[in-house]
Each structure stands twice: as structure tokens, then as C-alpha cells.
Scaffold this active site. Structure first.
Site, PDB file in Angstrom:
ATOM      1  N   SER A 138     -43.885   9.087 -30.226  1.00 37.56           N
ATOM      2  CA  SER A 138     -43.435   8.082 -29.261  1.00 37.56           C
ATOM      3  C   SER A 138     -43.856   6.690 -29.673  1.00 37.56           C
ATOM      4  O   SER A 138     -43.168   5.716 -29.377  1.00 37.56           O
ATOM      5  CB  SER A 138     -44.085   8.324 -27.901  1.00 37.56           C
ATOM      6  OG  SER A 138     -43.499   9.383 -27.249  1.00 37.56           O
ATOM      7  N   HIS A 159     -36.633  11.158 -31.407  1.00 37.29           N
ATOM      8  CA  HIS A 159     -37.450  10.912 -30.218  1.00 37.29           C
ATOM      9  C   HIS A 159     -36.737  11.421 -28.971  1.00 37.29           C
ATOM     10  O   HIS A 159     -35.783  10.805 -28.486  1.00 37.29           O
ATOM     11  CB  HIS A 159     -37.786   9.422 -30.107  1.00 37.29           C
ATOM     12  CG  HIS A 159     -38.755   9.130 -29.008  1.00 37.29           C
ATOM     13  ND1 HIS A 159     -38.548   8.165 -28.055  1.00 37.29           N
ATOM     14  CD2 HIS A 159     -39.936   9.713 -28.700  1.00 37.29           C
ATOM     15  CE1 HIS A 159     -39.570   8.167 -27.214  1.00 37.29           C
ATOM     16  NE2 HIS A 159     -40.426   9.084 -27.584  1.00 37.29           N
ATOM     17  N   GLU A 171     -33.294   9.344 -29.286  1.00 43.63           N
ATOM     18  CA  GLU A 171     -33.348   8.175 -30.163  1.00 43.63           C
ATOM     19  C   GLU A 171     -33.523   8.666 -31.596  1.00 43.63           C
ATOM     20  O   GLU A 171     -34.492   9.370 -31.894  1.00 43.63           O
ATOM     21  CB  GLU A 171     -34.518   7.264 -29.772  1.00 43.63           C
ATOM     22  CG  GLU A 171     -34.313   6.585 -28.421  1.00 43.63           C
ATOM     23  CD  GLU A 171     -35.487   5.703 -27.988  1.00 43.63           C
ATOM     24  OE1 GLU A 171     -35.258   4.728 -27.259  1.00 43.63           O
ATOM     25  OE2 GLU A 171     -36.650   5.998 -28.358  1.00 43.63           O
ATOM     26  N   ASN A 209     -39.260   3.020 -24.899  1.00 43.72           N
ATOM     27  CA  ASN A 209     -40.665   2.730 -24.588  1.00 43.72           C
ATOM     28  C   ASN A 209     -41.035   1.281 -24.844  1.00 43.72           C
ATOM     29  O   ASN A 209     -41.924   0.740 -24.194  1.00 43.72           O
ATOM     30  CB  ASN A 209     -41.589   3.663 -25.372  1.00 43.72           C
ATOM     31  CG  ASN A 209     -41.606   5.053 -24.763  1.00 43.72           C
ATOM     32  OD1 ASN A 209     -41.227   5.226 -23.601  1.00 43.72           O
ATOM     33  ND2 ASN A 209     -42.013   6.039 -25.521  1.00 43.72           N
TER      34      ASN A 209
HETATM   35  P1  NAI Z   1     -48.757  18.661 -26.053  1.00 43.06           P
HETATM   36  O1  NAI Z   1     -50.196  18.377 -26.083  1.00 43.06           O
HETATM   37  O2  NAI Z   1     -48.124  19.226 -24.831  1.00 43.06           O
HETATM   38  O3  NAI Z   1     -48.413  19.670 -27.261  1.00 43.06           O
HETATM   39  C1  NAI Z   1     -48.898  19.539 -28.561  1.00 43.06           C
HETATM   40  C2  NAI Z   1     -48.991  20.935 -29.175  1.00 43.06           C
HETATM   41  O4  NAI Z   1     -49.212  20.804 -30.580  1.00 43.06           O
HETATM   42  C3  NAI Z   1     -50.145  21.791 -28.629  1.00 43.06           C
HETATM   43  O5  NAI Z   1     -49.614  23.026 -28.168  1.00 43.06           O
HETATM   44  C4  NAI Z   1     -51.049  22.017 -29.830  1.00 43.06           C
HETATM   45  O6  NAI Z   1     -51.648  23.318 -29.856  1.00 43.06           O
HETATM   46  C5  NAI Z   1     -50.077  21.839 -30.983  1.00 43.06           C
HETATM   47  N1  NAI Z   1     -50.683  21.450 -32.252  1.00 43.06           N
HETATM   48  C6  NAI Z   1     -51.647  20.524 -32.452  1.00 43.06           C
HETATM   49  N2  NAI Z   1     -51.913  20.406 -33.776  1.00 43.06           N
HETATM   50  C7  NAI Z   1     -51.067  21.248 -34.413  1.00 43.06           C
HETATM   51  C8  NAI Z   1     -50.828  21.570 -35.774  1.00 43.06           C
HETATM   52  N3  NAI Z   1     -51.523  20.989 -36.747  1.00 43.06           N
HETATM   53  N4  NAI Z   1     -49.892  22.492 -36.063  1.00 43.06           N
HETATM   54  C9  NAI Z   1     -49.182  23.094 -35.081  1.00 43.06           C
HETATM   55  N5  NAI Z   1     -49.352  22.836 -33.776  1.00 43.06           N
HETATM   56  C10 NAI Z   1     -50.273  21.908 -33.438  1.00 43.06           C
HETATM   57  O7  NAI Z   1     -48.040  17.303 -26.508  1.00 43.06           O
HETATM   58  P2  NAI Z   1     -46.563  16.756 -26.149  1.00 43.06           P
HETATM   59  O8  NAI Z   1     -46.612  15.982 -24.883  1.00 43.06           O
HETATM   60  O9  NAI Z   1     -45.597  17.869 -26.285  1.00 43.06           O
HETATM   61  O10 NAI Z   1     -46.338  15.671 -27.319  1.00 43.06           O
HETATM   62  C11 NAI Z   1     -46.069  16.040 -28.645  1.00 43.06           C
HETATM   63  C12 NAI Z   1     -45.519  14.840 -29.412  1.00 43.06           C
HETATM   64  O11 NAI Z   1     -44.338  14.373 -28.777  1.00 43.06           O
HETATM   65  C13 NAI Z   1     -46.461  13.634 -29.513  1.00 43.06           C
HETATM   66  O12 NAI Z   1     -46.261  13.028 -30.765  1.00 43.06           O
HETATM   67  C14 NAI Z   1     -45.961  12.731 -28.403  1.00 43.06           C
HETATM   68  O13 NAI Z   1     -46.229  11.385 -28.643  1.00 43.06           O
HETATM   69  C15 NAI Z   1     -44.465  12.991 -28.470  1.00 43.06           C
HETATM   70  N6  NAI Z   1     -43.717  12.711 -27.235  1.00 43.06           N
HETATM   71  C16 NAI Z   1     -44.237  13.053 -26.014  1.00 43.06           C
HETATM   72  C17 NAI Z   1     -43.515  12.797 -24.859  1.00 43.06           C
HETATM   73  C18 NAI Z   1     -44.052  13.181 -23.520  1.00 43.06           C
HETATM   74  O14 NAI Z   1     -43.476  12.729 -22.511  1.00 43.06           O
HETATM   75  N7  NAI Z   1     -45.101  13.982 -23.425  1.00 43.06           N
HETATM   76  C19 NAI Z   1     -42.176  12.152 -24.910  1.00 43.06           C
HETATM   77  C20 NAI Z   1     -41.685  11.928 -26.251  1.00 43.06           C
HETATM   78  C21 NAI Z   1     -42.464  12.179 -27.351  1.00 43.06           C
END
Ligand code: NAI
Length: 304
Positions: A138, A159, A171, A209
Site C-alpha cells: 500500500s 494494489h 490499481e 491512498n
Molecule cells: P495480514 O497481516 O492480514 O497478513 C499477512 C500474512 O502474511 C500473515 O498471514 C503472515 O503469516 C504472512 N506472512 C508474513 N511473512 C510471510 C512470508 N515471508 N511468507 C509467507 N507468508 C508470510 O496483512 P494484510 O492486511 O493482508 O496486508 C498484506 C499486504 O497487503 C501488506 O503489504 C499491506 O500493506 C497490503 N495491503 C493491505 C490492505 C489492508 O486494507 N489491510 C489494503 C491493500 C494492501
């Protein structure tokens, strides 16, 4: 003439097999929309329990979609759910998954550049030549994330928005190095998973964003100045600007840890930009653990 023909030749081929890395909020949503649109998907996480939980959440979501889409035909609805679920495999072994052949890797793991670098470094050499890498970041620079790979031409940003199955926008981020073929393939894939794709350069926050985060920050500053209450600012933006949620409701929904770390990250990188000035009330909420809806309290109280 022949040179012209050669240079216009395209190696564009649609994505069939997708590896989604990170089975959290975003990754499970991305895996779902890819699977329900007929792609073969492997969802990868470091944590097996997370994967099981993701699959259960996806199943629940798919049933909801089926109920809406196949109101009068329960059998067809079940078929849709089963077919989509069968398109998803789970794995904790990313290098093998990628090595076995995948057209696209979408990374949705923690928002930390070192962790993302480590991940892409670990698969760059084993991934097939044609495989495109994409990040769902993000707030980080796609160019910087791609810098550790030797496939900067086959790298872009995808994105998505939360909740992925519901939000229509995607995006597509083009860095200076993203090739035309990669860009075309990513745009086509976005459409194939049912999203409306727009294009943005690799600039902080991309489109949404970049406009939204400073607006949330300014709304909080307005409250801090005592110009209006946060409840009235929310009412004003809903009824006066037609926004579905007010800025404080939205900030509570996004989570104050997330918004605060985005602002602090941008401020560190661009200290002279007044739009990226850290916001005191936000820092305070984070310190107090009042992170928003997920914590039961933010600007509003969600505890029953
Ligand atoms: P989250 O914390 O819900 O999920 C992340 C997952 O990645 C966890 O299940 C974790 O176990 C796993 N993980 C961590 N390191 C890892 C690795 N080396 N290999 C495999 N799995 C791994 O996070 P979320 O909210 O899903 O965000 C993920 C990405 O998406 C971030 O880059 C965030 O900035 C982006 N994003 C988030 C949004 C949101 O509204 N939460 C919206 C758009 C993008």
C-alpha cells in the site's frame, strides 16, 4: 519493415496459474477472486494454521457470493463454491510452488521492505523465466521492492482494496522498468478477476491512498484544532460530500496502526511534505491500543 514487425511482436499470454503469498486479510481475498474466476491458485503462508483459517474464510465468503448470484438454483451455487475451492491449493513451501510453474506471484505479506526483499530474493532464481512478480504493497515503493530481483521488467504493483471480493478497484502500478507486456498482462488479469483496473506510476500511496490518507489526517487535525467534533465531521462528509463513510469511521475501519505507520513512513522519506506530517491524536490512539474496529475502540466505541 521486418525490424518493425519484430519489435511489435508481443509475448503477451494470459495468466492461468497464480501464486498468492500471505494468507492474511488481503491474500485470502486475492486468492478467492482469482479462484472464483477460474485460475489455478496456490495460497502460500509461513503458518499452516493461517492457511486453514484462510481457506475456511474463503469458503464462507464463496457461499455468500453463491447465495446472491444463484438465488434460485442452489445446486448451481454449490457447484460454484466447490469448483472455486478446488482451484485453491495451500502450501508453506514458496520456492517449490514457484519452481513447479506459475505465471504470476502476488505478494501480500507484512508491510516491511526487508521481509519483502527476502521473499522476492528467495524465488527470483527458481521462478520460470516468464513469471511475473507483483506486490500488493500500500505504501512502499514498488521499484524499491523489485530492486533485489533480476526481473524488474516483469515486476509491477497490484494494489487491491479491502475487502477484496467486494471492492471493485485494482490499481496497477507501472514502474519505470515494467515492460509493456507485463503491464498489459497485469491489466488483463485485473479484468479477468472482475476488477476495474486503473494505472498509476510508482508514487507514494498511488492514487487512492495518496488522496485518502492526507484527507484522514486533515480531518483529525481539524478535530484537534477544535473546529468541529469528529462525529459532526463524519456527518458532514457523508451528507455533504456523498462519502459512504465519514473519515473517522473509515480510519477506525482501516486501523490506526496502519494509517499511522503509512504517514510516519512517508514523513521519514519526504520530511518536507506538509501532507505527510505525523498526526498527534493518531499516535496517541496507537499508544493506547485503541486501533479502531478490530480493537473494539478507536474514535468510536465498538464494545457492546
Ligand atoms: P495480514 O497481516 O492480514 O497478513 C499477512 C500474512 O502474511 C500473515 O498471514 C503472515 O503469516 C504472512 N506472512 C508474513 N511473512 C510471510 C512470508 N515471508 N511468507 C509467507 N507468508 C508470510 O496483512 P494484510 O492486511 O493482508 O496486508 C498484506 C499486504 O497487503 C501488506 O503489504 C499491506 O500493506 C497490503 N495491503 C493491505 C490492505 C489492508 O486494507 N489491510 C489494503 C491493500 C494492501
Amino acid at each position: 519493415l521486418s525490424r518493425g514487425l519484430a519489435s511489435s511482436a508481443s509475448s503477451f499470454a494470459p495468466i492461468k496459474h497464480v501464486t498468492v503469498v500471505g494468507g492474511g486479510l488481503m491474500g485470502s481475498g486475492i486468492a478467492q477472486v482469482a479462484a472464483q474466476s477460474g485460475h489455478e491458485v496456490v495460497l502460500v503462508d509461513v503458518n499452516e494454521k493461517v492457511l486453514e483459517k484462510s481457506k475456511a474464510a474463503i469458503q464462507k465468503n464463496l457461499s455468500r457470493v453463491a447465495k446472491k448470484q444463484f438465488k434460485d438454483d442452489a445446486a448451481k451455487g454449490d457447484e460454484f463454491v466447490n469448483k472455486s475451492l478446488n482451484n485453491i491449493k495451500l502450501s508453506t513451501d514458496l520456492p517449490s510452488t514457484v519452481k513447479n510453474g506459475t505465471d504470476l506471484v502476488v505478494e501480500a505479506i507484512v508491510e516491511k521492505i526487508e521481509v519483502k526483499h527476502k521473499l522476492f530474493s528467495s524465488i527470483d532464481d527458481v521462478a520460470p523465466q516468464h513469471t511475473i512478480f507483483a506486490t500488493n504493497t500500500s505504501s512502499l515503493s514498488v521499484t524499491e521492492i523489485a530492486s533485489v530481483t533480476k526481473r524488474k521488467d516483469r515486476f509491477g504493483g497490484l494494489h487491491f482494496f479491502n475487502p477484496v471480493p467486494v471492492m471493485k478497484l485494482l490499481e496497477v502500478i507501472r514502474t519505470k522498468d515494467t515492460s509493456d507486456d507485463t503491464y498489459t498482462t497485469l491489466m488483463a488479469w485485473g479484468k479477468a478477476v472482475g476488477k476495474t483496473a486503473i494505472t498509476c506510476k510508482d508514487t507514494p500511496g498511488f492514487v487512492v491512498n495518496r488522496l485518502l490518507v492526507p484527507q484522514l489526517a486533515e480531518a483529525i487535525r481539524m478535530m484537534e484544532r477544535g473546529d468541529a467534533s469528529f462525529q459532526d465531521i463524519d456527518i458532514a462528509m457523508k451528507l455533504g460530500a456523498g462519502h459512504p463513510m465519514g473519515p473517522f469511521e473509515l480510519a477506525d475501519y482501516v486501523g490506526h496502526d496502519t494509517t499511522n505507520s503509512i504517514i510516519e513512513g512517508w514523513h521519514q522519506k519526504y520530511p518536507d511534505n506538509p501532507l505527510f506530517e505525523p498526526v498527534k491524536a493518531l499516535q496517541k490512539l496507537v499508544k493506547e491500543g485503541k486501533l479502531g474496529v478490530k480493537a473494539g475502540e478507536g474514535f468510536y466505541n465498538y464494545k457492546k
